[in-house]
Design a protein around this motif. Structure first.
Motif, mmCIF file in Angstrom:
data_model
loop_
_atom_site.group_PDB
_atom_site.id
_atom_site.type_symbol
_atom_site.label_atom_id
_atom_site.label_comp_id
_atom_site.label_asym_id
_atom_site.label_seq_id
_atom_site.Cartn_x
_atom_site.Cartn_y
_atom_site.Cartn_z
ATOM 1 N N VAL A 107 48.461 -2.103 45.188
ATOM 2 C CA VAL A 107 49.917 -2.294 45.158
ATOM 3 C C VAL A 107 50.415 -2.525 46.590
ATOM 4 N N PRO A 108 50.838 -3.736 46.890
ATOM 5 C CA PRO A 108 51.325 -3.992 48.246
ATOM 6 C C PRO A 108 52.609 -3.203 48.531
ATOM 7 N N GLU A 109 52.735 -2.789 49.790
ATOM 8 C CA GLU A 109 53.923 -2.009 50.159
ATOM 9 C C GLU A 109 54.819 -2.821 51.092
ATOM 10 N N LEU A 110 56.130 -2.595 50.953
ATOM 11 C CA LEU A 110 57.101 -3.175 51.880
ATOM 12 C C LEU A 110 57.846 -2.032 52.531
ATOM 13 N N ASN A 111 58.271 -2.201 53.774
ATOM 14 C CA ASN A 111 59.116 -1.165 54.354
ATOM 15 C C ASN A 111 60.563 -1.448 53.949
ATOM 16 N N PRO A 112 61.481 -0.489 54.164
ATOM 17 C CA PRO A 112 62.852 -0.662 53.673
ATOM 18 C C PRO A 112 63.515 -1.951 54.153
ATOM 19 N N VAL A 113 63.322 -2.291 55.413
ATOM 20 C CA VAL A 113 63.986 -3.492 55.938
ATOM 21 C C VAL A 113 63.415 -4.755 55.284
ATOM 22 N N GLU A 114 62.098 -4.752 55.049
ATOM 23 C CA GLU A 114 61.487 -5.911 54.364
ATOM 24 C C GLU A 114 62.010 -6.027 52.927
ATOM 25 N N LEU A 115 62.131 -4.872 52.273
ATOM 26 C CA LEU A 115 62.633 -4.916 50.896
ATOM 27 C C LEU A 115 64.074 -5.427 50.881
ATOM 28 N N LYS A 116 64.878 -4.945 51.822
ATOM 29 C CA LYS A 116 66.283 -5.379 51.879
ATOM 30 C C LYS A 116 66.355 -6.898 52.018
ATOM 31 N N SER A 117 65.492 -7.471 52.858
ATOM 32 C CA SER A 117 65.607 -8.924 53.024
ATOM 33 C C SER A 117 65.086 -9.658 51.787
ATOM 34 N N ARG A 118 64.128 -9.048 51.070
ATOM 35 C CA ARG A 118 63.715 -9.640 49.769
ATOM 36 C C ARG A 118 64.893 -9.647 48.794
ATOM 37 N N ILE A 119 65.636 -8.525 48.769
ATOM 38 C CA ILE A 119 66.788 -8.429 47.857
ATOM 39 C C ILE A 119 67.846 -9.457 48.264
ATOM 40 N N ASP A 120 68.097 -9.539 49.576
ATOM 41 C CA ASP A 120 69.131 -10.459 50.063
ATOM 42 C C ASP A 120 68.777 -11.917 49.818
ATOM 43 N N SER A 121 67.474 -12.216 49.730
ATOM 44 C CA SER A 121 67.067 -13.601 49.523
ATOM 45 C C SER A 121 67.373 -14.084 48.113
ATOM 46 N N LYS A 122 67.818 -13.130 47.247
ATOM 47 C CA LYS A 122 68.220 -13.445 45.861
ATOM 48 C C LYS A 122 67.062 -13.955 44.998
ATOM 49 N N GLU A 123 65.832 -13.810 45.503
ATOM 50 C CA GLU A 123 64.701 -14.106 44.612
ATOM 51 C C GLU A 123 64.754 -13.099 43.473
ATOM 52 N N PRO A 124 64.299 -13.501 42.284
ATOM 53 C CA PRO A 124 64.318 -12.515 41.204
ATOM 54 C C PRO A 124 63.454 -11.307 41.554
ATOM 55 N N LEU A 125 64.018 -10.126 41.396
ATOM 56 C CA LEU A 125 63.296 -8.894 41.722
ATOM 57 C C LEU A 125 63.988 -7.745 40.998
ATOM 58 N N THR A 126 63.229 -7.041 40.164
ATOM 59 C CA THR A 126 63.805 -5.882 39.490
ATOM 60 C C THR A 126 63.506 -4.642 40.316
ATOM 61 N N LEU A 127 64.553 -3.900 40.651
ATOM 62 C CA LEU A 127 64.367 -2.656 41.404
ATOM 63 C C LEU A 127 64.207 -1.531 40.400
ATOM 64 N N LEU A 128 63.063 -0.885 40.437
ATOM 65 C CA LEU A 128 62.789 0.169 39.454
ATOM 66 C C LEU A 128 62.602 1.496 40.179
ATOM 67 N N ASP A 129 63.540 2.395 39.920
ATOM 68 C CA ASP A 129 63.523 3.721 40.538
ATOM 69 C C ASP A 129 62.756 4.656 39.598
ATOM 70 N N VAL A 130 61.640 5.212 40.077
ATOM 71 C CA VAL A 130 60.814 6.045 39.188
ATOM 72 C C VAL A 130 61.038 7.540 39.440
ATOM 73 N N ARG A 131 62.116 7.867 40.169
ATOM 74 C CA ARG A 131 62.398 9.286 40.383
ATOM 75 C C ARG A 131 62.973 9.907 39.110
ATOM 76 N N GLU A 132 63.097 11.216 39.104
ATOM 77 C CA GLU A 132 63.690 11.919 37.965
ATOM 78 C C GLU A 132 65.174 11.544 37.886
ATOM 79 N N GLY A 133 65.732 11.672 36.651
ATOM 80 C CA GLY A 133 67.143 11.331 36.451
ATOM 81 C C GLY A 133 68.061 12.064 37.420
ATOM 82 N N GLU A 134 67.742 13.316 37.690
ATOM 83 C CA GLU A 134 68.597 14.121 38.568
ATOM 84 C C GLU A 134 68.607 13.541 39.994
ATOM 85 N N GLU A 135 67.450 13.084 40.459
ATOM 86 C CA GLU A 135 67.382 12.476 41.793
ATOM 87 C C GLU A 135 68.150 11.154 41.824
ATOM 88 N N PHE A 136 67.993 10.382 40.750
ATOM 89 C CA PHE A 136 68.663 9.084 40.658
ATOM 90 C C PHE A 136 70.180 9.258 40.738
#
Ligand SMILES: [Zn+2]
Length: 481
Positions: A107-136
């Motif tokens: 599983v390749p990893e991105l750091n937060p800034v890299e992920l932010k620029s992926r999101i900003d590029s508007k390429e299709p990307l689903t953000l999936l938060d796998v934390r517990e509901g309480e954390e979310f």
């Protein structure tokens, strides 16, 4: 000729996935050293810091445990087989560390800034938060969906059906999301990335975070039974609390609607009624009481409902609904629930809903029979005029006052309206759009009829725009032919 070294499943990820290796060596320890040279880090899985065989690992030379031979100094010769047999606990036998290493490989990893620029590029990307509901609920990356790690396998396919769609996973620190990524890969998801450092790393970089509105402790207690239903849950309950429902009439149909919508947690109820409580209402209009005969129905309804749910916001309209006030009254509401008992109001409600694009939950009763449907002009569903372009002549359409009604019947029909209202607000289930449900209390039979959108409907299909309100009293007082 060399020694065959059999690698157990949990350790294969450390030797490039091989299940056996051929090694030229003259002792067990020598064999391990040779493997270590090629696959650094491998030997520490077998031996501890002192170089002793780990307690949960057994190494067999052919069929002999080397602990009963000369341990690591046991000589080996060409054609021998060495097998590592670790302790397993029924499962894969993979240790946390081995799983994590495997996940990091796959599983390749991105750091937060890299992920932010992926999101900003508007390429299709689903953000999936796998934390517990309480954390979310404490805050999440904008646009994320939440599937806690423990529910991942159960829920992810319904939330992200397309296995080709790129998914960025994150948790709090970056470990759970890596393991979740491994699981998704096994399930066939092709493009998985994991946020290194997780949500905490993201927040540390001061990147944008959504802090959702959450239920108060009191609301969690009150709506506990909704929270337990996955289709509703906290998200659905918040939708209900934020919703505004307008009830046309606080009579036979309005009463059960008001009671149950208030109980279910609809945040704002508008009540339209200009009538006063009459003794003959008490047979079915359960918001009103004998000591309130002669009082305005809206006031009586407020008294009952606010005792029932003190947090409910009620907006009273103690006036007769007309074409000159209908748009003002409807303006702020998300759903209109028609509990009117006459045709002029019913057509006016329909026409205003078509003009304003608001859904109308329809209910009507007559003696032992009732009808329910949902008219939603905001999509391609039919309106009330598609079903009945014109009202029946007065001689064929007696009111409840003239024809009578079984006292409990509006309870059944009103609650079906309430269910449709809740489904509309929470977006669950299949709405009763384009379908007319009828109930015959004497036979205890429900029937369903398809309602087609009339391409020539003078209101919802009008090409020239809204044709205007009409004189509804006159429309409904004309005998056909
Ligand atoms: Zn229509």
């Amino acid at each position: 000729m060399s020694v065959q070294f059999n690698v157990p499943t949990p350790l294969r990820s450390f030797v490039g996935g091989h299940n056996s290796l051929l090694i030229d060596a003259n002792s067990v320890g020598d064999t391990l050293n040779h493997i270590e040279l090629k696959y650094p880090g491998f030997k520490q899985r077998i031996c501890d810091k002192e170089g002793e065989l780990r307690k949960f690992i057994n190494v067999f030379l052919n069929d002999e445990d080397i602990r009963y031979l000369d341990c690591l100094a046991t000589p080996v010769k060409s054609g021998d087989t060495l097998s590592v047999i670790p302790a397993v606990a029924g499962g894969s036998g993979q240790t946390f560390q081995s799983l994590l290493s495997l996940a990091k490989e796959q599983v390749p990893e991105l750091n937060p800034v890299e992920l932010k620029s992926r999101i900003d590029s508007k390429e299709p990307l689903t953000l999936l938060d796998v934390r517990e509901g309480e954390e979310f609920r404490q805050g999440y990356i904008p646009g994320s969906i939440n599937v806690p790690r423990g529910f991942l396998e159960l829920q992810v396919e319904s939330k992200i059906p397309d296995k080709q769609s790129p998914i960025a996973l994150y948790c709090a620190g970056g470990t759970r999301s890596l393991l979740a990524g491994l699981t998704l890969k096994k399930m066939g998801y092709q493009f998985i990335i994991s946020l290194a450092g997780g949500f905490n790393g993201w927040a540390k970089e001061s990147l944008p975070v959504t802090i959702p509105k959450v239920l108060s402790e009191k609301e969690r207690k009150r709506y506990n039974r909704h929270l337990k239903i996955p289709e509703i849950g906290e998200e659905g309950q918040l939708k209900l609390l934020n919703s505004k429902v307008l009830l046309i009439g606080t009579g036979g149909l309005g009463c059960p609607n008001a009671y149950y919508l208030a109980a279910a947690g609809v945040g704002t109820l508008g009540l339209v009624d200009f009538d006063v409580v009459d003794e003959s209402n008490l047979q079915r209009q359960i918001l009103h009481t004998a000591d309130r005969v002669g009082q305005p129905k809206v006031k009586s309804a407020i008294q009952t409902l606010s005792g029932f749910n003190p947090d409910l916001k009620i907006i009273p309209f103690e006036e007769r609904l007309t074409s000159s006030n209908v748009e003002r009254i409807f303006a702020d509401f998300d759903v209109i629930v028609d509990g009117s008992d006459n045709f002029p109001t019913r057509y006016l409600v329909n026409d205003a809903c078509v003009k304003l694009g608001k859904p109308c939950v329809h209910g009507s009763v007559f003696r032992f029979e009732g009808q329910v449907s949902v008219f939603d002009p905001s999509d391609e569903a039919p309106c009330y005029r598609c079903l009945y372009p014109e009202p029946p002549p007065p001689s064929l359409a007696p009111s409840c006052a003239e024809a009578g009604v079984l006292g409990v019947l509006p309870g059944v029909i009103g609650l079906l309206e309430a269910i449709e209202t809740i489904k509309h607000i929470t977006g669950i289930g299949t709405p009763l759009k384009g379908r007319l449900l009828t109930f015959d209390a004497l036979e205890t039979k429900f029937k369903e009829f398809k309602i087609r959108k009339n391409p020539h409907c003078s209101y919802c299909a009008s090409k020239e725009g809204f044709p205007g309100y009409v004189d509804y009293e006159q429309l409904c007082s004309v005998e056909a032919n």
